[in-house]
Design a protein around this motif. Structure first.
Motif, PDB file in Angstrom:
ATOM      1  N   LEU A 153       0.848  -1.185   0.000  1.00 37.65           N
ATOM      2  CA  LEU A 153       0.000   0.000   0.000  1.00 37.65           C
ATOM      3  C   LEU A 153       0.886   1.238   0.000  1.00 37.65           C
ATOM      4  N   PHE A 154       0.566   2.180  -0.898  1.00 34.62           N
ATOM      5  CA  PHE A 154       1.269   3.456  -0.947  1.00 34.62           C
ATOM      6  C   PHE A 154       0.423   4.529  -0.271  1.00 34.62           C
ATOM      7  N   PHE A 155       1.104   5.530   0.295  1.00 31.63           N
ATOM      8  CA  PHE A 155       0.435   6.673   0.900  1.00 31.63           C
ATOM      9  C   PHE A 155       1.162   7.947   0.467  1.00 31.63           C
ATOM     10  N   GLN A 156       0.386   8.999   0.188  1.00 30.21           N
ATOM     11  CA  GLN A 156       0.968  10.297  -0.133  1.00 30.21           C
ATOM     12  C   GLN A 156      -0.064  11.377   0.167  1.00 30.21           C
ATOM     13  N   VAL A 157       0.381  12.459   0.794  1.00 28.73           N
ATOM     14  CA  VAL A 157      -0.524  13.555   1.149  1.00 28.73           C
ATOM     15  C   VAL A 157      -1.002  14.267  -0.120  1.00 28.73           C
ATOM     16  N   ARG A 158      -2.263  14.570  -0.161  1.00 24.24           N
ATOM     17  CA  ARG A 158      -2.831  15.312  -1.282  1.00 24.24           C
ATOM     18  C   ARG A 158      -2.580  16.816  -1.106  1.00 24.24           C
ATOM     19  N   ASP A 159      -2.129  17.461  -2.173  1.00 22.92           N
ATOM     20  CA  ASP A 159      -1.995  18.922  -2.248  1.00 22.92           C
ATOM     21  C   ASP A 159      -0.837  19.499  -1.434  1.00 22.92           C
ATOM     22  N   TYR A 160      -0.031  18.661  -0.826  1.00 18.26           N
ATOM     23  CA  TYR A 160       1.134  19.151  -0.095  1.00 18.26           C
ATOM     24  C   TYR A 160       2.350  18.298  -0.488  1.00 18.26           C
ATOM     25  N   PRO A 161       3.519  18.939  -0.588  1.00 17.81           N
ATOM     26  CA  PRO A 161       4.731  18.141  -0.858  1.00 17.81           C
ATOM     27  C   PRO A 161       5.084  17.282   0.353  1.00 17.81           C
ATOM     28  N   GLY A 162       5.729  16.162   0.094  1.00 20.05           N
ATOM     29  CA  GLY A 162       6.116  15.295   1.197  1.00 20.05           C
ATOM     30  C   GLY A 162       6.518  13.917   0.704  1.00 20.05           C
ATOM     31  N   PRO A 163       6.669  13.004   1.620  1.00 24.08           N
ATOM     32  CA  PRO A 163       7.202  11.685   1.267  1.00 24.08           C
ATOM     33  C   PRO A 163       6.148  10.749   0.702  1.00 24.08           C
ATOM     34  N   LYS A 164       6.627   9.697   0.102  1.00 27.03           N
ATOM     35  CA  LYS A 164       5.796   8.528  -0.169  1.00 27.03           C
ATOM     36  C   LYS A 164       6.047   7.534   0.956  1.00 27.03           C
ATOM     37  N   THR A 165       4.998   6.811   1.325  1.00 26.51           N
ATOM     38  CA  THR A 165       5.096   5.794   2.369  1.00 26.51           C
ATOM     39  C   THR A 165       4.607   4.479   1.785  1.00 26.51           C
ATOM     40  N   ILE A 166       5.298   3.418   2.171  1.00 27.52           N
ATOM     41  CA  ILE A 166       4.897   2.093   1.705  1.00 27.52           C
ATOM     42  C   ILE A 166       4.609   1.213   2.923  1.00 27.52           C
TER      43      ILE A 166
END
Length: 313
Positions: free
Chosen positions: A252-265
């Motif tokens: 599963l990937f995660f990434q904040v919408r509309d803000y810069p930041g990391p990807k999480t797995i």
């Protein structure tokens, strides 16, 4: 006559080759690779000294001994004695294949107190199946004569008696042979690194039957283990790309919408608690951490993205 050198590309292994070549013996090298250590140094230095070199991947067999080493781990997850046994066995098998007569190694007596003492070296020789055929030119005169010495294939008097952790003699020999830009002794194996070893322990405790991809993933990001999954948060764009490259279908990937930041797995069982934790960590290490209510994308590689809400304050 032909000899097989266990060749790491470090100064000790280069000097071992030089000492045997000086006696008019042809030397061919073999080096090994796993996700924990590579062959780059060996390949670079082999070219510099015109040593024919074979690279052999031993990941599957090596991982088995990392999990359950007969002679135990070192300070971290490094199963040094068992690893040396495996390498000596592989070198011996290669020796037979190539029609060579014996094996040489750059090991120095006492340089690594736990794995290069006399007792440990004897274990390696016996358990490899090539007892008597492993010659250590840098310390040979401090050790019992090997078959090549007893049969006169090499002149024992022209071998050395180096011991201990000082590099003074080796550095003097490097000047004599005009050797330059050789790798430093430290940093060769990730299993000697405490942080990486902790990550590996966490992975093994998940009982995921780790493959090469899992082991590669340990090298990147911030790691947050749970009882059922691993959560890895990237630290920069390069690591974002690496997580994408290494992603499996079930991740599963995660990434904040509309803000810069990391990807999480998230790798492992995507329980409700693990998913919530991964989403919060994605926000925490991004630019939206001071926002009260954050939208986070969540998706499996190649699948439709879904939005979830993370309440921060």
């Amino acid at each position: 006559m032909k000899v097989v050198a266990l060749f790491s590309g470090g100064l000790d292994s280069i000097l071992a080759v030089r000492l045997i070549q000086e006696q008019g013996i042809k030397v061919v090298g073999i080096t090994f690779t796993t996700p924990f250590f590579g062959s780059k140094d060996a390949e670079v230095m082999a070219k510099k000294i015109s040593l024919p070199l074979t690279v052999q991947d031993i990941t599957d067999e090596h991982l088995k001994i990392v999990k359950n080493p007969k002679h135990g781990h070192g300070k971290n997850m490094n199963p040094c004695i068992d690893c040396h046994v495996l390498m000596a066995k592989k070198a011996g098998d290669f020796m037979r294949k190539k029609g060579a007569s014996f094996i040489i190694s750059g090991e120095v007596l006492g340089e690594r107190p736990m794995s290069q003492n006399k007792a440990a070296l004897r274990v390696v020789d016996k358990e490899s199946g090539y007892d008597g055929y492993v010659l250590r030119p840098l310390s040979a005169r401090l050790l019992s004569p090997t078959i090549p010495e007893e049969k006169g294939w090499v002149d024992r008097e022209k071998l050395l008696s180096i011991s201990g952790r000082s590099r003074k003699v080796q550095l003097e020999l490097a000047k004599k042979y005009n050797l330059q830009n050789f790798p430093t002794p430290a940093g060769g194996c990730l299993l000697t690194d405490g942080s990486f070893s902790n990550r590996l322990r966490d992975l093994l405790e998940l009982n995921l039957k780790p493959d090469v991809n899992d082991l590669e993933l340990l090298k990147y990001g911030r790691h947050f283990p749970t009882k059922e999954a691993l959560i890895i948060v990237s630290r920069n764009q390069d690591e974002n790309n690496k997580l994408i490259e290494l992603a499996k279908d079930d991740d599963l990937f995660f990434q904040v919408r509309d803000y810069p930041g990391p990807k999480t797995i998230l790798r492992g069982k995507a329980s409700e608690k693990a998913v919530e934790m991964a989403a919060h960590l994605t926000v925490k290490y991004g630019k939206a951490k001071n926002v009260a209510r954050v939208e986070v994308w969540c998706w499996h590689p190649g699948k439709e993205r879904k939005l979830m809400i993370v309440n921060i304050l």
